[in-house]
Design a protein around this motif. Structure first.
Motif, PDB file in Angstrom:
ATOM      1  N   ARG A  38     -34.032 -27.768 -61.435  1.00  0.00           N
ATOM      2  CA  ARG A  38     -35.027 -28.004 -60.378  1.00  0.00           C
ATOM      3  C   ARG A  38     -34.631 -29.224 -59.546  1.00  0.00           C
ATOM      4  O   ARG A  38     -33.997 -30.147 -60.047  1.00  0.00           O
ATOM      5  CB  ARG A  38     -36.419 -28.243 -60.974  1.00  0.00           C
ATOM      6  N   PRO A  39     -34.999 -29.211 -58.252  1.00  0.00           N
ATOM      7  CA  PRO A  39     -34.719 -30.394 -57.430  1.00  0.00           C
ATOM      8  C   PRO A  39     -35.484 -31.606 -57.959  1.00  0.00           C
ATOM      9  O   PRO A  39     -36.518 -31.473 -58.621  1.00  0.00           O
ATOM     10  CB  PRO A  39     -35.241 -29.979 -56.039  1.00  0.00           C
ATOM     11  N   ARG A  40     -34.968 -32.784 -57.677  1.00  0.00           N
ATOM     12  CA  ARG A  40     -35.673 -34.009 -58.049  1.00  0.00           C
ATOM     13  C   ARG A  40     -37.024 -34.058 -57.329  1.00  0.00           C
ATOM     14  O   ARG A  40     -37.157 -33.609 -56.186  1.00  0.00           O
ATOM     15  CB  ARG A  40     -34.837 -35.227 -57.673  1.00  0.00           C
ATOM     16  N   LEU A  41     -38.016 -34.609 -57.997  1.00  0.00           N
ATOM     17  CA  LEU A  41     -39.368 -34.678 -57.443  1.00  0.00           C
ATOM     18  C   LEU A  41     -39.508 -35.969 -56.632  1.00  0.00           C
ATOM     19  O   LEU A  41     -40.005 -36.990 -57.119  1.00  0.00           O
ATOM     20  CB  LEU A  41     -40.402 -34.623 -58.570  1.00  0.00           C
ATOM     21  N   LEU A  42     -39.049 -35.918 -55.393  1.00  0.00           N
ATOM     22  CA  LEU A  42     -39.025 -37.090 -54.538  1.00  0.00           C
ATOM     23  C   LEU A  42     -40.240 -37.136 -53.620  1.00  0.00           C
ATOM     24  O   LEU A  42     -40.781 -36.105 -53.221  1.00  0.00           O
ATOM     25  CB  LEU A  42     -37.755 -37.088 -53.680  1.00  0.00           C
ATOM     26  N   ARG A  43     -40.657 -38.329 -53.291  1.00  0.00           N
ATOM     27  CA  ARG A  43     -41.715 -38.564 -52.322  1.00  0.00           C
ATOM     28  C   ARG A  43     -41.471 -39.939 -51.714  1.00  0.00           C
ATOM     29  O   ARG A  43     -40.527 -40.635 -52.090  1.00  0.00           O
ATOM     30  CB  ARG A  43     -43.088 -38.544 -52.987  1.00  0.00           C
ATOM     31  N   HIS A  44     -42.308 -40.334 -50.793  1.00  0.00           N
ATOM     32  CA  HIS A  44     -42.239 -41.677 -50.223  1.00  0.00           C
ATOM     33  C   HIS A  44     -43.591 -42.368 -50.367  1.00  0.00           C
ATOM     34  O   HIS A  44     -44.632 -41.724 -50.215  1.00  0.00           O
ATOM     35  CB  HIS A  44     -41.854 -41.626 -48.743  1.00  0.00           C
ATOM     36  N   PHE A  45     -43.542 -43.657 -50.646  1.00  0.00           N
ATOM     37  CA  PHE A  45     -44.733 -44.473 -50.470  1.00  0.00           C
ATOM     38  C   PHE A  45     -44.838 -44.800 -48.987  1.00  0.00           C
ATOM     39  O   PHE A  45     -43.834 -45.090 -48.339  1.00  0.00           O
ATOM     40  CB  PHE A  45     -44.644 -45.762 -51.291  1.00  0.00           C
TER      41      PHE A  45
END
Length: 313
Positions: free
Chosen positions: A257-264
């Motif tokens: 699975r792709p990395r679970l990335l987000r931004h603050f």
């Protein structure tokens, strides 16, 4: 206008009057004038105090925005006069508020001792509601979407990583096979948490449910439960970096699975200008968080490292 805003914050006319420094009779007179101008009731009595009607909440939200803009104008005038003062009403969701904000506030206080920062910490959805109501001027959140009246400006990348007690889960090269998720209890944040929304979406997409779910009230409670081997958890890498470095927990990603990335992001009302104090705070935030980003990335970039060191120890 200030009185109306304070009634929503304080929950009673008397407390609101005290907050702005006027007496109860003056407050009642102000309310009568406001209601006459609005042509409808703005405040209604309750068993324990007062609350705003729907019309009152609409007017209070707009009043808070107007007062905030006026406050920014006062700070700009002060900056022209060489003054370095002001107050920032800041809200933050849990991960940036607990793991990023303290260092930033320390840096900011050293650079700008005349500026006061008032902080509120809650789940992302609650913080965004307070921003819309005018109770906050700025917010730090991990949410990827917001009301159209809110502008999100990303300032730092984050990753949601899995964590478990070392040796608790059958990891291979720092990853957990998707099918194994159904064997473990999931240690979860509350529904309003932006990080929990991300992992819930991921579980729906892969179509696998954990053996059960325990909803705990904070990241700290979740980490304690994970250290005791009570289940798996998915949290911000900033929340778990120290535990992974100490080998109290080992981090992992989901296989295939792709990395679970987000931004603050820094959130503010769309179109609202930043005051000089707020601009200075954002500059400090970006500078201080760069160091924390390097540290967190180093701790979780190679999830198997902690397990190997723990085994050698």
């Amino acid at each position: 206008m200030r009185l109306l805003v304070e009634i929503e914050r304080q929950g009673s006319v008397s407390a609101a009057a005290a907050a702005i420094g006027i007496g109860q009779p003056s407050a009642s007179q102000h309310l009568r004038l406001l209601e006459a101008a609005a042509g409808q009731r703005l405040v209604e009595r309750t068993g324990r105090g007062s609350r705003l009607t729907d019309a009152g909440r609409v007017l209070a939200a707009r009043a808070a925005q107007a007062l905030s803009s006026l406050g920014a104008a006062e700070e700009e005038l002060g900056a022209l006069a060489g003054l370095r003062t002001g107050t920032i009403h800041l809200g933050s969701s849990t991960a940036p508020g607990v793991y990023l904000l303290p260092d930033t506030l320390g840096c900011f206080r050293r650079d700008h001792p005349g500026i006061t920062v008032e902080v509120e910490i809650a789940a992302s959805d609650e913080i965004l509601k307070r921003l819309l109501s005018g109770g906050l001027q700025l917010a730090l959140v991990g949410a990827t979407e917001a009301d159209e009246r809110i502008e999100l400006a990303p300032f730092l990348e984050d990753e949601i990583v899995g964590v478990a007690k070392p040796g608790y889960a059958p990891l291979k090269n720092g990853t957990l096979a998707l099918a194994k998720l159904s064997d473990f209890m999931m240690l979860s944040r509350e529904p309003g948490s932006s990080s929990q929304l991300i992992i819930d979406k991921e579980l729906r997409e892969i179509g696998i449910q954990p053996a059960g779910r325990w909803e705990l009230g904070s990241s700290e409670a979740i980490k304690r439960a994970a250290r005791e081997g009570l289940g798996l958890a998915f949290l911000s890498r900033y929340a778990v970096a120290e535990e992974v470095e100490r080998h109290d927990l080992e981090s992992f990603r989901l296989a295939g699975r792709p990395r679970l990335l987000r931004h603050f992001s820094v959130a503010r009302l769309t179109g609202r200008p930043l005051s000089p104090a707020e601009s200075s705070f954002i500059t400090t935030l970006t500078r201080c968080c760069a160091k924390q980003q390097d540290y967190a990335q180093a701790c979780v970039a190679a999830p198997t490292r902690g397990k190997r060191k723990a085994a050698h120890a």
